[in-house]
Motif scaffolding. Structure first.
Motif, PDB file in Angstrom:
ATOM      1  N   LEU A 198       3.870 -20.753  -9.093  1.00 53.31           N
ATOM      2  CA  LEU A 198       3.778 -19.312  -9.359  1.00 53.31           C
ATOM      3  C   LEU A 198       4.437 -18.930 -10.678  1.00 53.31           C
ATOM      4  O   LEU A 198       5.508 -19.432 -11.021  1.00 53.31           O
ATOM      5  N   LYS A 199       3.805 -18.013 -11.416  1.00 53.78           N
ATOM      6  CA  LYS A 199       4.424 -17.388 -12.575  1.00 53.78           C
ATOM      7  C   LYS A 199       5.059 -16.081 -12.114  1.00 53.78           C
ATOM      8  O   LYS A 199       4.457 -15.334 -11.346  1.00 53.78           O
ATOM      9  N   LEU A 200       6.277 -15.802 -12.597  1.00 55.18           N
ATOM     10  CA  LEU A 200       7.017 -14.622 -12.163  1.00 55.18           C
ATOM     11  C   LEU A 200       7.402 -13.780 -13.369  1.00 55.18           C
ATOM     12  O   LEU A 200       7.917 -14.306 -14.360  1.00 55.18           O
ATOM     13  N   ILE A 201       7.185 -12.472 -13.279  1.00 51.07           N
ATOM     14  CA  ILE A 201       7.595 -11.529 -14.323  1.00 51.07           C
ATOM     15  C   ILE A 201       8.844 -10.802 -13.841  1.00 51.07           C
ATOM     16  O   ILE A 201       8.837 -10.179 -12.772  1.00 51.07           O
ATOM     17  N   PHE A 202       9.931 -10.863 -14.620  1.00 51.28           N
ATOM     18  CA  PHE A 202      11.172 -10.166 -14.264  1.00 51.28           C
ATOM     19  C   PHE A 202      11.161  -8.795 -14.934  1.00 51.28           C
ATOM     20  O   PHE A 202      11.160  -8.684 -16.161  1.00 51.28           O
ATOM     21  N   ASP A 203      11.172  -7.743 -14.117  1.00 54.11           N
ATOM     22  CA  ASP A 203      10.890  -6.383 -14.584  1.00 54.11           C
ATOM     23  C   ASP A 203      11.872  -5.387 -13.972  1.00 54.11           C
ATOM     24  O   ASP A 203      11.720  -4.989 -12.817  1.00 54.11           O
ATOM     25  N   SER A 204      12.859  -4.973 -14.772  1.00 52.36           N
ATOM     26  CA  SER A 204      13.863  -4.023 -14.258  1.00 52.36           C
ATOM     27  C   SER A 204      13.285  -2.621 -14.081  1.00 52.36           C
ATOM     28  O   SER A 204      13.944  -1.756 -13.503  1.00 52.36           O
ATOM     29  N   GLY A 205      12.079  -2.380 -14.579  1.00 50.03           N
ATOM     30  CA  GLY A 205      11.445  -1.079 -14.375  1.00 50.03           C
ATOM     31  C   GLY A 205      10.767  -0.949 -13.030  1.00 50.03           C
ATOM     32  O   GLY A 205      10.254   0.115 -12.683  1.00 50.03           O
ATOM     33  N   SER A 206      10.769  -2.033 -12.245  1.00 47.43           N
ATOM     34  CA  SER A 206      10.166  -2.023 -10.913  1.00 47.43           C
ATOM     35  C   SER A 206      11.270  -2.040  -9.856  1.00 47.43           C
ATOM     36  O   SER A 206      12.131  -2.911  -9.871  1.00 47.43           O
ATOM     37  N   SER A 207      11.249  -1.084  -8.950  1.00 48.74           N
ATOM     38  CA  SER A 207      12.295  -1.023  -7.913  1.00 48.74           C
ATOM     39  C   SER A 207      12.185  -2.210  -6.968  1.00 48.74           C
ATOM     40  O   SER A 207      13.180  -2.845  -6.620  1.00 48.74           O
ATOM     41  N   TYR A 208      10.962  -2.496  -6.548  1.00 52.02           N
ATOM     42  CA  TYR A 208      10.726  -3.533  -5.549  1.00 52.02           C
ATOM     43  C   TYR A 208      10.015  -4.732  -6.163  1.00 52.02           C
ATOM     44  O   TYR A 208       9.602  -4.717  -7.319  1.00 52.02           O
ATOM     45  N   THR A 209       9.890  -5.787  -5.381  1.00 56.59           N
ATOM     46  CA  THR A 209       9.214  -7.006  -5.826  1.00 56.59           C
ATOM     47  C   THR A 209       7.776  -6.991  -5.324  1.00 56.59           C
ATOM     48  O   THR A 209       7.530  -6.667  -4.157  1.00 56.59           O
ATOM     49  N   TYR A 210       6.854  -7.320  -6.207  1.00 59.17           N
ATOM     50  CA  TYR A 210       5.424  -7.316  -5.879  1.00 59.17           C
ATOM     51  C   TYR A 210       4.861  -8.727  -6.019  1.00 59.17           C
ATOM     52  O   TYR A 210       5.039  -9.369  -7.056  1.00 59.17           O
ATOM     53  N   PHE A 211       4.172  -9.199  -4.982  1.00 56.63           N
ATOM     54  CA  PHE A 211       3.531 -10.512  -5.031  1.00 56.63           C
ATOM     55  C   PHE A 211       2.022 -10.378  -4.867  1.00 56.63           C
ATOM     56  O   PHE A 211       1.528  -9.386  -4.321  1.00 56.63           O
ATOM     57  N   ASN A 212       1.305 -11.412  -5.322  1.00 53.72           N
ATOM     58  CA  ASN A 212      -0.135 -11.425  -5.049  1.00 53.72           C
ATOM     59  C   ASN A 212      -0.362 -11.518  -3.537  1.00 53.72           C
ATOM     60  O   ASN A 212       0.558 -11.822  -2.780  1.00 53.72           O
ATOM     61  N   THR A 213      -1.577 -11.245  -3.102  1.00 50.26           N
ATOM     62  CA  THR A 213      -1.865 -11.113  -1.666  1.00 50.26           C
ATOM     63  C   THR A 213      -1.463 -12.352  -0.860  1.00 50.26           C
ATOM     64  O   THR A 213      -0.821 -12.243   0.190  1.00 50.26           O
ATOM     65  N   LYS A 214      -1.820 -13.529  -1.360  1.00 55.79           N
ATOM     66  CA  LYS A 214      -1.509 -14.759  -0.618  1.00 55.79           C
ATOM     67  C   LYS A 214      -0.003 -14.946  -0.462  1.00 55.79           C
ATOM     68  O   LYS A 214       0.495 -15.224   0.641  1.00 55.79           O
ATOM     69  N   ASN A 244      16.136   2.161   9.857  1.00 57.81           N
ATOM     70  CA  ASN A 244      15.401   0.919  10.071  1.00 57.81           C
ATOM     71  C   ASN A 244      15.572  -0.025   8.886  1.00 57.81           C
ATOM     72  O   ASN A 244      15.870   0.411   7.774  1.00 57.81           O
ATOM     73  N   ALA A 245      15.390  -1.309   9.125  1.00 53.39           N
ATOM     74  CA  ALA A 245      15.417  -2.298   8.047  1.00 53.39           C
ATOM     75  C   ALA A 245      14.003  -2.456   7.517  1.00 53.39           C
ATOM     76  O   ALA A 245      13.085  -2.779   8.275  1.00 53.39           O
ATOM     77  N   CYS A 246      13.801  -2.209   6.211  1.00 56.55           N
ATOM     78  CA  CYS A 246      12.464  -2.266   5.623  1.00 56.55           C
ATOM     79  C   CYS A 246      12.418  -3.334   4.533  1.00 56.55           C
ATOM     80  O   CYS A 246      13.404  -3.564   3.823  1.00 56.55           O
ATOM     81  N   LEU A 247      11.259  -3.954   4.408  1.00 62.23           N
ATOM     82  CA  LEU A 247      11.074  -5.063   3.489  1.00 62.23           C
ATOM     83  C   LEU A 247      10.730  -4.564   2.085  1.00 62.23           C
ATOM     84  O   LEU A 247       9.707  -3.911   1.883  1.00 62.23           O
ATOM     85  N   GLY A 248      11.586  -4.906   1.136  1.00 63.32           N
ATOM     86  CA  GLY A 248      11.385  -4.492  -0.257  1.00 63.32           C
ATOM     87  C   GLY A 248      10.518  -5.447  -1.045  1.00 63.32           C
ATOM     88  O   GLY A 248      10.682  -5.605  -2.254  1.00 63.32           O
ATOM     89  N   ILE A 249       9.584  -6.092  -0.358  1.00 61.09           N
ATOM     90  CA  ILE A 249       8.583  -6.959  -0.976  1.00 61.09           C
ATOM     91  C   ILE A 249       7.227  -6.354  -0.650  1.00 61.09           C
ATOM     92  O   ILE A 249       6.926  -6.096   0.519  1.00 61.09           O
ATOM     93  N   LEU A 250       6.417  -6.096  -1.687  1.00 54.16           N
ATOM     94  CA  LEU A 250       5.170  -5.368  -1.481  1.00 54.16           C
ATOM     95  C   LEU A 250       3.975  -6.170  -1.989  1.00 54.16           C
ATOM     96  O   LEU A 250       4.118  -7.111  -2.775  1.00 54.16           O
ATOM     97  N   ASN A 251       2.794  -5.774  -1.526  1.00 58.46           N
ATOM     98  CA  ASN A 251       1.540  -6.408  -1.936  1.00 58.46           C
ATOM     99  C   ASN A 251       1.091  -5.799  -3.263  1.00 58.46           C
ATOM    100  O   ASN A 251       0.646  -4.660  -3.316  1.00 58.46           O
ATOM    101  N   GLY A 252       1.208  -6.578  -4.339  1.00 58.41           N
ATOM    102  CA  GLY A 252       0.897  -6.055  -5.662  1.00 58.41           C
ATOM    103  C   GLY A 252      -0.552  -5.662  -5.841  1.00 58.41           C
ATOM    104  O   GLY A 252      -0.869  -4.795  -6.656  1.00 58.41           O
ATOM    105  N   SER A 253      -1.450  -6.280  -5.070  1.00 56.59           N
ATOM    106  CA  SER A 253      -2.874  -5.960  -5.234  1.00 56.59           C
ATOM    107  C   SER A 253      -3.158  -4.513  -4.869  1.00 56.59           C
ATOM    108  O   SER A 253      -4.162  -3.932  -5.307  1.00 56.59           O
ATOM    109  N   GLU A 254      -2.278  -3.893  -4.102  1.00 55.10           N
ATOM    110  CA  GLU A 254      -2.493  -2.510  -3.696  1.00 55.10           C
ATOM    111  C   GLU A 254      -2.194  -1.516  -4.823  1.00 55.10           C
ATOM    112  O   GLU A 254      -2.542  -0.346  -4.733  1.00 55.10           O
TER     113      GLU A 254
END
Length: 374
Positions: free
Chosen positions: A229-245, A323-333
């Motif tokens: 995987l290639k990863l972009i480090f981006d302080s302008g993004s609050s959460y982490t976004y991954f591809n769908t898979k 509640n505990a919520c996951l700060g990892i999101l689907n970037g394709s959305e």
């Protein structure tokens, strides 16, 4: 070389951004900027006059016959690799930036003094180019409506870092330390980089973002099948976004691991797409972090592996309903089909170092609650 340190304010949740105050002009006026390593152009809400600005007019930047013409190198740097935007070199240099979440800023490039106070009290006044944004769109929280604009810290020629380097004031290195309690600090130059203990991985030199890879993901120390995987480090993004898979694999692993544990799906909580509830509302992650496993990002540098550990407190938030919520999101959305963006939530409690001179990205555990001493 000088050392420039800015205190940060903000948090991952509920604010969703980290910002710093920077002065512009003579006499200087302070503006609060969203700190963004994921973009190059710095821009500020601008009384030119302004359409859809979120700041009241007295708090907007007022241009004073300082508009950059098309013939200026800063304009061609801004529009690279596109073709020149202006047929007439004497025309003003316009810009139009759009972010992944469809937030945007339209305006004109200007130059002004950026007074920088050093630790010994000396004030430097480099003249830098930035955007005077007179037409903004904020469909979501980025750029944050309560900030004056965006501080572009990317690798491009028009970024504030690159401009400061070209004046000879600092080395081509920036870093930040984001506190999980809120706040932290941002620094320019390599003076604060520890001589030992930093894990380094190469930056992909062909990319204008701070991109690393190939990387592999481990869950609880075990392979997940997610690699290359290639990863972009981006302080302008609050959460982490991954591809769908990648996203679906991680959500499944966490969900399966929680089976039989005292947490249930909280589908009624819309704070983030995936949330879990306990028997009673949670007050902090301390109550449940032992129920979740650590994620590990492994980079192979030649024959050596370096790892970035992501403990549960660096991928979960506690929502306002407990509640505990996951700060990892689907970037394709949000249109990031093929990108994997590492956001602020993963970078809490560590000093991140973006070294453009040696083309490498580094990290080390740090106390981000205290500003470095002189």
């Amino acid at each position: 070389m000088i050392r420039i340190v800015f205190p940060l304010s903000g948090n991952v949740f509920p604010l969703g951004y980290y910002s710093t105050s920077i002065r512009i002009g003579n006499p200087p006026k302070a503006f609060n900027f969203d700190v963004d390593t994921g973009s190059d152009l710095t821009w500020v809400q601008c009384d030119a006059p302004c359409s859809k600005c979120t700041l009241p007019r007295p708090l907007q930047y007022k241009p004073k016959a300082n508009i950059v013409p098309c013939s200026d190198p800063a304009c061609s740097a801004l529009h690279w690799p596109n073709k020149p935007q202006c047929p007439n070199p004497k025309e003003q240099c316009d810009y139009d930036v759009e972010y992944a979440d469809q937030a945007s800023s339209l305006g004109v490039l200007v130059t002004d003094q950026f007074p920088l106070t050093l630790l010994n009290g000396t004030v430097l006044q480099p003249r830098l180019a930035f955007g005077c944004g007179y037409d903004q769109s904020f469909p979501s929280a980025h750029p944050p409506p309560m900030t004056a604009g965006v501080l572009g810290l990317g690798r491009g020629k028009v970024s504030i870092l690159t401009q400061l380097v070209s004046t000879g004031l600092t080395r081509n290195v920036i870093g930040h330390c984001l506190s999980s309690k809120g706040g932290g600090f941002l620094f320019f130059g390599d003076n604060l980089v520890p001589s030992i203990g930093v894990a380094w991985t190469p930056l992909l030199s062909t990319d204008n973002h701070y991109t690393t890879g190939p990387a592999e993901f481990l869950f609880n120390g075990k392979p997940t099948g997610l690699k290359g995987l290639k990863l972009i480090f981006d302080s302008g993004s609050s959460y982490t976004y991954f591809n769908t898979k990648t996203y679906q694999t991680i959500v499944t692993l966490i969900g399966n691991d929680l089976k039989g544990k005292p947490l249930k799906d909280a589908k009624e909580d819309k704070t983030l797409p995936v949330c879990w509830k306990a028997a009673k509302p949670l007050k902090s992650l301390v109550e449940v972090k032992n129920l979740f496993k650590t994620l590990t990002i492994t980079f192979t540098n030649g024959k050596r592996n370096v790892q970035l550990q992501i403990p549960p407190e660096s991928y979960l938030i506690i929502s306002k309903t407990g509640n505990a919520c996951l700060g990892i999101l689907n970037g394709s959305e949000i249109g990031l089909q093929n990108s994997n963006v590492i956001g602020d939530i993963f970078m809490q409690g560590i000093m991140m170092i973006y070294d453009n001179e040696k083309q490498q990205l580094g990290w080390v555990s740090a106390n981000c609650d205290k500003l470095p001493k002189s």
